[in-house]
Design a protein around this motif. Sequence first.
Motif, mmCIF file in Angstrom:
data_model
loop_
_atom_site.group_PDB
_atom_site.id
_atom_site.type_symbol
_atom_site.label_atom_id
_atom_site.label_comp_id
_atom_site.label_asym_id
_atom_site.label_seq_id
_atom_site.Cartn_x
_atom_site.Cartn_y
_atom_site.Cartn_z
ATOM 1 N N GLY A 116 0.914 -1.253 0.141
ATOM 2 C CA GLY A 116 -0.025 0.075 -0.120
ATOM 3 C C GLY A 116 0.788 1.201 -0.010
ATOM 4 O O GLY A 116 1.535 1.410 1.036
ATOM 5 N N VAL A 117 0.850 2.044 -1.186
ATOM 6 C CA VAL A 117 1.527 3.232 -1.074
ATOM 7 C C VAL A 117 0.769 4.360 -0.610
ATOM 8 O O VAL A 117 -0.435 4.827 -0.973
ATOM 9 C CB VAL A 117 1.852 3.563 -2.653
ATOM 10 N N MET A 118 1.488 4.970 0.271
ATOM 11 C CA MET A 118 0.615 6.026 1.199
ATOM 12 C C MET A 118 0.955 7.430 0.357
ATOM 13 O O MET A 118 1.837 7.958 0.370
ATOM 14 C CB MET A 118 1.320 6.196 2.567
ATOM 15 N N VAL A 119 -0.198 7.740 -0.327
ATOM 16 C CA VAL A 119 -0.350 8.971 -1.135
ATOM 17 C C VAL A 119 -1.106 10.153 -0.345
ATOM 18 O O VAL A 119 -2.292 9.945 0.030
ATOM 19 C CB VAL A 119 -0.807 8.646 -2.249
ATOM 20 N N SER A 120 -0.181 11.001 0.150
ATOM 21 C CA SER A 120 -0.787 12.386 0.670
ATOM 22 C C SER A 120 -1.627 13.149 -0.059
ATOM 23 O O SER A 120 -1.507 13.197 -1.366
ATOM 24 C CB SER A 120 0.265 13.060 1.582
ATOM 25 N N HIS A 121 -2.422 14.031 0.500
ATOM 26 C CA HIS A 121 -3.023 15.320 -0.234
ATOM 27 C C HIS A 121 -2.037 16.164 -1.025
ATOM 28 O O HIS A 121 -2.207 16.436 -2.033
ATOM 29 C CB HIS A 121 -3.539 16.015 0.730
ATOM 30 N N ARG A 122 -0.864 16.346 -0.269
ATOM 31 C CA ARG A 122 0.011 17.434 -1.082
ATOM 32 C C ARG A 122 0.787 16.539 -1.947
ATOM 33 O O ARG A 122 1.122 17.028 -3.164
ATOM 34 C CB ARG A 122 1.059 17.526 0.112
ATOM 35 N N ASN A 123 1.064 15.155 -1.980
ATOM 36 C CA ASN A 123 1.660 14.290 -3.098
ATOM 37 C C ASN A 123 0.770 14.675 -4.125
ATOM 38 O O ASN A 123 1.234 14.753 -5.363
ATOM 39 C CB ASN A 123 1.801 13.083 -2.759
ATOM 40 N N LEU A 124 -0.319 14.404 -4.158
ATOM 41 C CA LEU A 124 -1.661 14.372 -5.176
ATOM 42 C C LEU A 124 -1.578 15.530 -5.689
ATOM 43 O O LEU A 124 -1.666 15.740 -6.899
ATOM 44 C CB LEU A 124 -2.760 13.677 -4.442
ATOM 45 N N ILE A 125 -1.897 16.810 -5.073
ATOM 46 C CA ILE A 125 -1.896 17.978 -5.668
ATOM 47 C C ILE A 125 -0.638 18.509 -6.264
ATOM 48 O O ILE A 125 -0.939 18.912 -7.484
ATOM 49 C CB ILE A 125 -2.169 19.176 -4.442
ATOM 50 N N ASP A 126 0.598 18.078 -5.936
ATOM 51 C CA ASP A 126 1.731 18.439 -6.330
ATOM 52 C C ASP A 126 1.857 17.759 -7.917
ATOM 53 O O ASP A 126 2.227 18.222 -8.787
ATOM 54 C CB ASP A 126 2.982 18.301 -5.634
ATOM 55 N N ASN A 127 1.561 16.418 -7.760
ATOM 56 C CA ASN A 127 1.553 15.645 -9.161
ATOM 57 C C ASN A 127 0.824 16.166 -10.126
ATOM 58 O O ASN A 127 0.981 16.128 -11.304
ATOM 59 C CB ASN A 127 1.749 13.938 -8.794
ATOM 60 N N LEU A 128 -0.581 16.383 -9.888
ATOM 61 C CA LEU A 128 -1.519 16.753 -10.555
ATOM 62 C C LEU A 128 -1.237 18.342 -11.216
ATOM 63 O O LEU A 128 -1.419 18.258 -12.491
ATOM 64 C CB LEU A 128 -2.914 16.909 -9.812
ATOM 65 N N ALA A 129 -0.563 18.953 -10.416
ATOM 66 C CA ALA A 129 0.130 20.459 -11.206
ATOM 67 C C ALA A 129 1.186 19.951 -12.060
ATOM 68 O O ALA A 129 1.310 20.562 -12.915
ATOM 69 C CB ALA A 129 0.479 21.043 -9.929
ATOM 70 N N MET A 130 1.966 19.209 -11.740
ATOM 71 C CA MET A 130 2.997 18.762 -12.628
ATOM 72 C C MET A 130 2.286 18.414 -13.943
ATOM 73 O O MET A 130 3.168 18.715 -15.167
ATOM 74 C CB MET A 130 3.771 17.678 -11.956
ATOM 75 N N ALA A 165 11.275 14.147 -20.468
ATOM 76 C CA ALA A 165 12.231 14.537 -19.578
ATOM 77 C C ALA A 165 11.511 14.657 -18.101
ATOM 78 O O ALA A 165 10.386 14.590 -17.959
ATOM 79 C CB ALA A 165 12.597 16.211 -19.956
ATOM 80 N N PRO A 166 12.204 14.748 -17.186
ATOM 81 C CA PRO A 166 11.565 15.044 -15.905
ATOM 82 C C PRO A 166 10.671 15.882 -15.636
ATOM 83 O O PRO A 166 10.970 17.208 -16.272
ATOM 84 C CB PRO A 166 12.774 14.994 -14.972
ATOM 85 N N MET A 167 9.671 15.861 -14.698
ATOM 86 C CA MET A 167 8.606 16.841 -14.549
ATOM 87 C C MET A 167 9.402 18.030 -14.016
ATOM 88 O O MET A 167 10.396 17.693 -13.226
ATOM 89 C CB MET A 167 7.467 16.293 -13.874
ATOM 90 N N SER A 168 8.568 19.208 -13.849
ATOM 91 C CA SER A 168 9.115 20.488 -13.312
ATOM 92 C C SER A 168 9.064 20.139 -11.786
ATOM 93 O O SER A 168 8.091 19.857 -11.120
ATOM 94 C CB SER A 168 8.423 21.476 -13.697
ATOM 95 N N GLY A 169 10.554 20.486 -11.041
ATOM 96 C CA GLY A 169 10.416 20.151 -9.807
ATOM 97 C C GLY A 169 10.867 18.710 -9.391
ATOM 98 O O GLY A 169 10.844 18.440 -8.237
ATOM 99 N N LEU A 170 11.146 18.114 -10.297
ATOM 100 C CA LEU A 170 11.417 16.653 -10.157
ATOM 101 C C LEU A 170 13.082 16.483 -10.465
ATOM 102 O O LEU A 170 13.302 16.754 -11.621
ATOM 103 C CB LEU A 170 10.356 15.675 -10.680
ATOM 104 N N THR A 171 13.765 15.576 -9.838
ATOM 105 C CA THR A 171 14.864 15.352 -10.014
ATOM 106 C C THR A 171 15.197 13.882 -10.302
ATOM 107 O O THR A 171 14.630 13.012 -9.430
ATOM 108 C CB THR A 171 16.042 15.905 -9.213
ATOM 109 N N ILE A 172 15.983 13.384 -11.380
ATOM 110 C CA ILE A 172 16.005 12.089 -11.662
ATOM 111 C C ILE A 172 17.905 11.814 -11.715
ATOM 112 O O ILE A 172 18.645 12.592 -12.154
ATOM 113 C CB ILE A 172 15.822 11.465 -12.988
ATOM 114 N N THR A 173 18.191 10.654 -11.094
ATOM 115 C CA THR A 173 19.679 10.535 -11.270
ATOM 116 C C THR A 173 19.678 8.895 -11.475
ATOM 117 O O THR A 173 18.762 8.133 -11.260
ATOM 118 C CB THR A 173 20.478 10.651 -10.077
ATOM 119 N N ILE A 174 20.662 8.499 -12.469
ATOM 120 C CA ILE A 174 20.932 6.992 -12.877
ATOM 121 C C ILE A 174 22.008 6.560 -11.928
ATOM 122 O O ILE A 174 23.224 7.276 -12.024
ATOM 123 C CB ILE A 174 21.204 6.946 -14.398
ATOM 124 N N VAL A 175 21.750 5.425 -11.297
ATOM 125 C CA VAL A 175 22.615 5.016 -10.195
ATOM 126 C C VAL A 175 23.124 3.612 -10.307
ATOM 127 O O VAL A 175 22.261 2.783 -10.804
ATOM 128 C CB VAL A 175 22.050 5.298 -8.923
#
Length: 582
Positions: free
Chosen positions: A175-189, A368-378
Amino acid sequence: MSHFSSLAEVLRHQAMSRPDIAAVTIYSDRPGERPSLTFAELYAQAAHLARQLAAETTPGDRALLIFPSSVEFVVAYFACLMAGVVAVPMMQPRRNANHDASAAIIADCAPRLAMSPASDPDPRGLLRERLAAHGIRHLPIALVTDPAPLDAFRPNADGLAFLQYTSGSTSSPKGVMVSHRNLIDNLAMMRDRLGNHTDSAHVSWIPLYHDLGLIMNLLQPIYLGAPCVLLTPSGFMHRPLNWLRAIHEHRAEVGAAPNFAFDLCVDRFRPEQMEGIDLSSWKIALNGAEPVRAATLKRFAATFAPYGFAPEAMRPAYGLAEATLLVTAAKRGSLPRTLEVSAKALKAARIAPPEDAADRHVSASCGAPMSGLTITIVDPETRRPLPQGEIGEIWIRASSVACGYWQRPEDSAQTFHAKLATDEPSVGGSWLRTGDLGHLDEASELHVVGRIKDVMIIRGVNHYPQDIEATVAASHPSLRRDHGAAFTITDADEIERIVVVQEVERTQRRGIAEAEVVAAVQAAVVNNHDVALHKVVLIRTGSLPKTTSGKVQRNLTRLRWLEGTLEPWNPSGEAEDRAVSA
């Protein structure tokens, strides 16, 4: 919309500013039935139910949402948000325990109550049986004629909006715990990257217990104040071109689906069924939730170009539930980018130009990564960042990364709170480990090549199962596209061997010469991948283990092959005929 603290507040805003716009319309499997709710009606119905939920629960209690694609699901979901109850979307329980994750989900989240449609009598009693066994109150949901208003929203202490259970393609559901802030931020992205707006109608057939169906195809249009049209998954699978017809009828701009859905539309294409359909309104054909194939993008665009579909509408993307949903995508209006790479280098986990035509592999960029999101290859072993041109694990940092796995602190720490070897110990912040393998190209766009757990290493060479599965399906017309699984077993000499399990096409099954098909498969894999298959297993149409979103469950397929419980191909077709007629 980012100034709202929850999606419930967004719905209240839409109900006030766009009260008469149809928020949700359902294409029922019954002809002529298309129930619908405006934004004002949806808000009123959800507020009425939220009053009842607030009286029967405490903030933070979990509630199962066991619905088909329906207006009742949408009402129940938003009622949970308003009442501070953590929604848990879940598919209907099944009798066959091998295909059913409901028991594990119920045990994991310990729900206070479960909601399902009052119109569904549960004739076999399975749902009532499951709920009673766990002491869970069942609350049938129906729309009311005179909804009562809600005085105020009730937040929960953890700020959780819902639990999104992972599909279990490589492990048991979490069960992935998705907060209200997570949801609002990803919908804006999503809005900012895809250019969606109030007139961006969405049409979807993906079930609402799947994150792509729920967040991209339902919550995104509600966030925008745009109409949402929902078809049933079974209706799409039987008549996939009806999805395109609905896009035409509603002049929809957005329709998202996994890669196999676009292949299925091409495979079922019939000119007479497309008569009068105009797809020129379709601006975002988002392709995600499973590996994106460059060949699929090309086939779909070519097939439906005569009906107004523009190649630049195809939008490959990458996302996962642990990041709420969307992680990368290209901007609206840009053509999908592809990259020609060396198949040999790919097997060595490197990116290089192809040596010749035979060495050519075409990779589709997921943007490309969404605005405000960072990706690195590891490097997953050393945890050190890798340079451009090398394949490694995809790590993510963003405000949309979810809070962790429900009641799994160790798994949460490993997955959601990873640290690079180069991170300063005193510096705050952590990374999400996706478990996916990929690389960034020269334009910093992401290419996904597979899952860490799925990679097959034969004689020191990396082989990605989805590549072998695609080769197998294309090797003979009797084999079903996107319905095969490649995996490894260890033989008596402790040598890794590759086994392929593949469905046959229902329309081809009576005329199959099995030896001919197996020989074609073996030859194609050797010619394209320089590896021999240990075993090719042909199975009955529709019997390959898959998740609810259509992802192949390779681990479960491997287990069933070892147990001898796969359903073999039946040359007579009698068993399949009975299954279809039933």
